[in-house]
Write a protein that holds these residues in place. Structure first.
Motif, PDB file in Angstrom:
ATOM      1  N   THR A 102      -4.050  -2.997   8.428  1.00 34.17           N
ATOM      2  CA  THR A 102      -3.069  -3.089   7.676  1.00 34.17           C
ATOM      3  C   THR A 102      -1.811  -3.493   8.333  1.00 34.17           C
ATOM      4  OG1 THR A 102      -4.212  -1.140   6.348  1.00 34.17           O
ATOM      5  CG2 THR A 102      -1.666  -1.720   6.103  1.00 34.17           C
ATOM      6  N   LEU A 103      -1.435  -2.847   9.296  1.00 29.88           N
ATOM      7  CA  LEU A 103      -0.238  -3.282  10.256  1.00 29.88           C
ATOM      8  C   LEU A 103      -0.342  -4.851  10.346  1.00 29.88           C
ATOM      9  CD1 LEU A 103       2.454  -2.437  11.692  1.00 29.88           C
ATOM     10  CD2 LEU A 103       0.915  -2.240  13.887  1.00 29.88           C
ATOM     11  N   ALA A 104      -1.268  -5.449  10.904  1.00 29.81           N
ATOM     12  CA  ALA A 104      -1.406  -6.843  11.110  1.00 29.81           C
ATOM     13  C   ALA A 104      -0.944  -7.531   9.762  1.00 29.81           C
ATOM     14  CB  ALA A 104      -2.737  -7.271  11.811  1.00 29.81           C
ATOM     15  N   GLU A 105      -1.784  -7.074   8.813  1.00 31.49           N
ATOM     16  CA  GLU A 105      -1.413  -7.861   7.458  1.00 31.49           C
ATOM     17  C   GLU A 105       0.019  -7.579   6.724  1.00 31.49           C
ATOM     18  OE1 GLU A 105      -2.569 -10.304   4.355  1.00 31.49           O
ATOM     19  OE2 GLU A 105      -3.252  -9.987   6.022  1.00 31.49           O
ATOM     20  N   ARG A 106       0.438  -6.498   7.018  1.00 33.48           N
ATOM     21  CA  ARG A 106       2.023  -6.215   6.644  1.00 33.48           C
ATOM     22  C   ARG A 106       2.861  -7.033   7.619  1.00 33.48           C
ATOM     23  NH1 ARG A 106       3.661  -0.067   6.948  1.00 33.48           N
ATOM     24  NH2 ARG A 106       5.566  -0.928   6.037  1.00 33.48           N
ATOM     25  N   LEU A 107       2.530  -7.306   8.752  1.00 29.64           N
ATOM     26  CA  LEU A 107       3.415  -8.376   9.483  1.00 29.64           C
ATOM     27  C   LEU A 107       3.053  -9.629   9.025  1.00 29.64           C
ATOM     28  CD1 LEU A 107       2.793  -6.745  13.029  1.00 29.64           C
ATOM     29  CD2 LEU A 107       5.346  -7.098  11.811  1.00 29.64           C
ATOM     30  N   ARG A 108       1.800  -9.916   8.748  1.00 30.97           N
ATOM     31  CA  ARG A 108       1.492 -11.502   8.421  1.00 30.97           C
ATOM     32  C   ARG A 108       2.124 -11.509   6.925  1.00 30.97           C
ATOM     33  NH1 ARG A 108      -0.814 -14.560   4.775  1.00 30.97           N
ATOM     34  NH2 ARG A 108      -1.275 -12.852   3.473  1.00 30.97           N
ATOM     35  N   ALA A 109       2.159 -10.625   6.292  1.00 27.65           N
ATOM     36  CA  ALA A 109       2.779 -10.901   4.589  1.00 27.65           C
ATOM     37  C   ALA A 109       4.218 -10.943   4.742  1.00 27.65           C
ATOM     38  CB  ALA A 109       2.776  -9.564   3.942  1.00 27.65           C
ATOM     39  N   GLY A 110       5.018 -10.105   5.638  1.00 29.97           N
ATOM     40  CA  GLY A 110       6.431 -10.275   5.925  1.00 29.97           C
ATOM     41  C   GLY A 110       6.763 -11.733   6.324  1.00 29.97           C
ATOM     42  N   GLY A 111       5.929 -12.290   7.176  1.00 32.55           N
ATOM     43  CA  GLY A 111       6.228 -13.409   7.892  1.00 32.55           C
ATOM     44  C   GLY A 111       5.956 -14.697   6.792  1.00 32.55           C
ATOM     45  N   ALA A 112       5.162 -14.312   5.832  1.00 31.89           N
ATOM     46  CA  ALA A 112       4.621 -15.410   4.868  1.00 31.89           C
ATOM     47  C   ALA A 112       5.809 -15.258   3.604  1.00 31.89           C
ATOM     48  CB  ALA A 112       3.369 -15.097   4.470  1.00 31.89           C
ATOM     49  N   GLY A 113       6.412 -14.240   3.615  1.00 34.74           N
ATOM     50  CA  GLY A 113       7.364 -13.957   2.311  1.00 34.74           C
ATOM     51  C   GLY A 113       6.631 -13.316   1.348  1.00 34.74           C
ATOM     52  N   ILE A 114       5.452 -12.642   1.466  1.00 36.04           N
ATOM     53  CA  ILE A 114       4.998 -11.927   0.405  1.00 36.04           C
ATOM     54  C   ILE A 114       5.528 -10.334   0.344  1.00 36.04           C
ATOM     55  CG2 ILE A 114       2.569 -10.904  -0.170  1.00 36.04           C
ATOM     56  CD1 ILE A 114       1.629 -13.490   1.120  1.00 36.04           C
ATOM     57  N   PRO A 115       6.243  -9.918  -0.387  1.00 35.53           N
ATOM     58  CA  PRO A 115       6.592  -8.626  -0.272  1.00 35.53           C
ATOM     59  C   PRO A 115       5.954  -7.240  -0.195  1.00 35.53           C
ATOM     60  CG  PRO A 115       6.801  -9.369  -2.689  1.00 35.53           C
ATOM     61  CD  PRO A 115       6.368 -10.443  -1.971  1.00 35.53           C
ATOM     62  N   ALA A 116       4.539  -7.470  -0.940  1.00 33.44           N
ATOM     63  CA  ALA A 116       3.615  -6.301  -0.909  1.00 33.44           C
ATOM     64  C   ALA A 116       2.350  -7.058  -1.314  1.00 33.44           C
ATOM     65  CB  ALA A 116       4.150  -5.309  -1.833  1.00 33.44           C
ATOM     66  N   PHE A 117       1.111  -6.055  -1.025  1.00 31.96           N
ATOM     67  CA  PHE A 117      -0.178  -6.426  -1.350  1.00 31.96           C
ATOM     68  C   PHE A 117      -0.934  -5.106  -1.655  1.00 31.96           C
ATOM     69  CE2 PHE A 117       0.395  -6.085   3.330  1.00 31.96           C
ATOM     70  CZ  PHE A 117      -0.871  -5.400   3.635  1.00 31.96           C
ATOM     71  N   PHE A 118      -2.149  -5.313  -2.161  1.00 32.95           N
ATOM     72  CA  PHE A 118      -2.871  -4.338  -2.140  1.00 32.95           C
ATOM     73  C   PHE A 118      -4.158  -3.981  -1.213  1.00 32.95           C
ATOM     74  CE2 PHE A 118      -0.744  -4.168  -6.426  1.00 32.95           C
ATOM     75  CZ  PHE A 118      -0.406  -2.523  -6.562  1.00 32.95           C
ATOM     76  N   THR A 119      -4.394  -3.074  -0.886  1.00 33.10           N
ATOM     77  CA  THR A 119      -5.446  -3.051   0.356  1.00 33.10           C
ATOM     78  C   THR A 119      -6.242  -1.611  -0.236  1.00 33.10           C
ATOM     79  OG1 THR A 119      -6.339  -2.734   2.498  1.00 33.10           O
ATOM     80  CG2 THR A 119      -4.281  -1.688   1.973  1.00 33.10           C
ATOM     81  N   ALA A 120      -7.564  -1.644   0.283  1.00 31.69           N
ATOM     82  CA  ALA A 120      -8.567  -0.245  -0.045  1.00 31.69           C
ATOM     83  C   ALA A 120      -8.630   0.477   1.215  1.00 31.69           C
ATOM     84  CB  ALA A 120      -9.891  -0.809  -0.198  1.00 31.69           C
ATOM     85  N   THR A 121      -7.871   0.026   2.479  1.00 33.35           N
ATOM     86  CA  THR A 121      -7.777   0.712   3.526  1.00 33.35           C
ATOM     87  C   THR A 121      -6.786   1.967   3.523  1.00 33.35           C
ATOM     88  OG1 THR A 121      -8.264  -1.111   4.817  1.00 33.35           O
ATOM     89  CG2 THR A 121      -7.366   0.758   6.052  1.00 33.35           C
ATOM     90  N   GLY A 122      -7.235   3.375   3.772  1.00 33.55           N
ATOM     91  CA  GLY A 122      -6.510   4.465   3.590  1.00 33.55           C
ATOM     92  C   GLY A 122      -6.441   4.989   2.052  1.00 33.55           C
ATOM     93  N   VAL A 123      -7.187   4.624   1.059  1.00 34.07           N
ATOM     94  CA  VAL A 123      -7.183   5.100  -0.065  1.00 34.07           C
ATOM     95  C   VAL A 123      -8.053   6.536   0.249  1.00 34.07           C
ATOM     96  CG1 VAL A 123      -8.446   5.160  -2.207  1.00 34.07           C
ATOM     97  CG2 VAL A 123      -7.367   3.235  -1.283  1.00 34.07           C
ATOM     98  N   GLY A 124      -7.434   7.381  -0.438  1.00 38.15           N
ATOM     99  CA  GLY A 124      -8.074   8.945  -0.302  1.00 38.15           C
ATOM    100  C   GLY A 124      -7.674   9.724   0.923  1.00 38.15           C
ATOM    101  N   THR A 125      -6.694   9.092   1.854  1.00 41.08           N
ATOM    102  CA  THR A 125      -6.485   9.676   2.926  1.00 41.08           C
ATOM    103  C   THR A 125      -4.586   9.903   2.708  1.00 41.08           C
ATOM    104  OG1 THR A 125      -5.602   7.854   4.111  1.00 41.08           O
ATOM    105  CG2 THR A 125      -8.067   8.362   4.242  1.00 41.08           C
ATOM    106  N   ASP A 126      -4.022  10.707   3.812  1.00 42.15           N
ATOM    107  CA  ASP A 126      -2.556  10.751   3.978  1.00 42.15           C
ATOM    108  C   ASP A 126      -1.913   9.608   3.984  1.00 42.15           C
ATOM    109  OD1 ASP A 126      -3.104  13.453   4.102  1.00 42.15           O
ATOM    110  OD2 ASP A 126      -2.649  14.037   6.193  1.00 42.15           O
ATOM    111  N   ARG A 172      -2.625 -13.347  23.102  1.00 39.82           N
ATOM    112  CA  ARG A 172      -2.221 -13.669  21.919  1.00 39.82           C
ATOM    113  C   ARG A 172      -1.859 -12.484  20.823  1.00 39.82           C
ATOM    114  NH1 ARG A 172      -5.462 -18.164  18.363  1.00 39.82           N
ATOM    115  NH2 ARG A 172      -6.065 -18.823  20.397  1.00 39.82           N
ATOM    116  N   ASN A 173      -2.893 -11.851  20.591  1.00 36.59           N
ATOM    117  CA  ASN A 173      -3.117 -10.419  19.754  1.00 36.59           C
ATOM    118  C   ASN A 173      -1.796 -10.400  18.813  1.00 36.59           C
ATOM    119  OD1 ASN A 173      -0.689  -9.249  21.354  1.00 36.59           O
ATOM    120  ND2 ASN A 173      -2.198  -8.996  22.983  1.00 36.59           N
ATOM    121  N   PHE A 174      -1.081  -9.568  18.783  1.00 34.50           N
ATOM    122  CA  PHE A 174       0.094  -9.308  17.623  1.00 34.50           C
ATOM    123  C   PHE A 174       1.191 -10.232  17.817  1.00 34.50           C
ATOM    124  CE2 PHE A 174      -2.272  -5.459  16.414  1.00 34.50           C
ATOM    125  CZ  PHE A 174      -1.905  -5.298  15.213  1.00 34.50           C
ATOM    126  N   ASN A 175       1.092 -11.262  18.917  1.00 34.66           N
ATOM    127  CA  ASN A 175       2.483 -11.999  19.002  1.00 34.66           C
ATOM    128  C   ASN A 175       2.560 -12.962  18.040  1.00 34.66           C
ATOM    129  OD1 ASN A 175       3.866 -11.200  21.581  1.00 34.66           O
ATOM    130  ND2 ASN A 175       1.870 -11.402  22.381  1.00 34.66           N
TER     131      ASN A 175
END
Length: 231
Positions: A102-126, A172-175
């Motif tokens: 999710t962190l990787a996708e939040r960074l990718r989204a920010g860089g692509a000009g996407i303000p938000a997205f839906f993901t199933a990761t974390g559903v039912g957790t804190d 290369r990882n998160f860079n």
């Protein structure tokens, strides 16, 4: 536009108290260690730092923690830093834990000009607390916001005069994600080559995302945990 700077101080002085920084690296691999040390020496404080992890107690982003310069940390894995634990439990450090994908996708989204997205990761957790939920095709998803930093600090292997970057292997990882998610991106590199010397097919971050480049020397390249086999 001239992107190469001779002194790292020219970059650091642009970062002010309260800035949000997106920092590349994974563990101690591919971290912008010169920029981090420059930040420590500058004394800039109240930083919000977005990075997969927070270094170790005496290296990487851990140096900024030691100097009480980080106010909030948005990261995925923080298990290698005792000082991080102490500051969090004492209430000195605000922490937002984010699943790694999710962190990787939040960074990718920010860089692509996407303000938000839906993901199933974390559903039912804190992780899902307080976040909007929607059901698609019978499955529940939570809303996650893209991340954009005031500055992005990345480490690359090579750069040309136009700021095009090539990372080396797993460094290369998160860079590349971090480089695109900053309003202003600073890259430190190990090698600098002339314009046109990088094969366009092997450029990982196009120079349009990079504002300034600093050529570093004498990299330590520490290992987080050294495990050797008995021979």
């Amino acid at each position: 536009m001239e992107k190469i700077v001779p002194a790292i101080e020219e970059l650091i002085q642009q970062i002010s108290d309260g800035s949000t920084l997106v920092v590349g690296g994974f563990g101690l691999c591919g971290i912008p260690e010169k920029l981090i040390r420059g930040l420590r020496e500058s004394g800039v404080k109240d930083l919000t730092v977005v990075s997969n992890n927070c270094g170790v107690d005496d290296w990487g982003l851990g140096l900024l923690l030691e100097n009480r310069q980080i106010k909030k940390m948005i990261s995925s894995y923080v298990g290698e830093n005792k000082l991080f634990e102490q500051q969090f439990l004492s209430g000195e450090l605000e922490v937002e834990l984010v699943p790694q994908g999710t962190l990787a996708e939040r960074l990718r989204a920010g860089g692509a000009g996407i303000p938000a997205f839906f993901t199933a990761t974390g559903v039912g957790t804190d992780i899902a607390k307080g976040k909007e939920e929607k059901v698609f095709d019978g499955r529940t998803y939570i809303l996650e916001k893209g991340i954009i930093g005031d500055f992005a600090l990345v480490k690359a292997w090579k750069a040309d005069l136009g700021g095009n970057l090539v990372y080396r292997k797993t460094a290369r990882n998160f860079n590349p994600l971090a480089a695109k998610a900053g309003k202003v991106t600073f890259a430190e590199v190990e090698e600098l080559v002339g314009q046109g010397e990088l094969d366009p097919d092997y450029i990982h971050t196009p120079g349009i995302y990079v504002q300034k480049v600093f050529l570093g020397e004498n990299y330590e390249k520490r290992i987080e945990r050294l495990t050797v086999a008995k021979v």
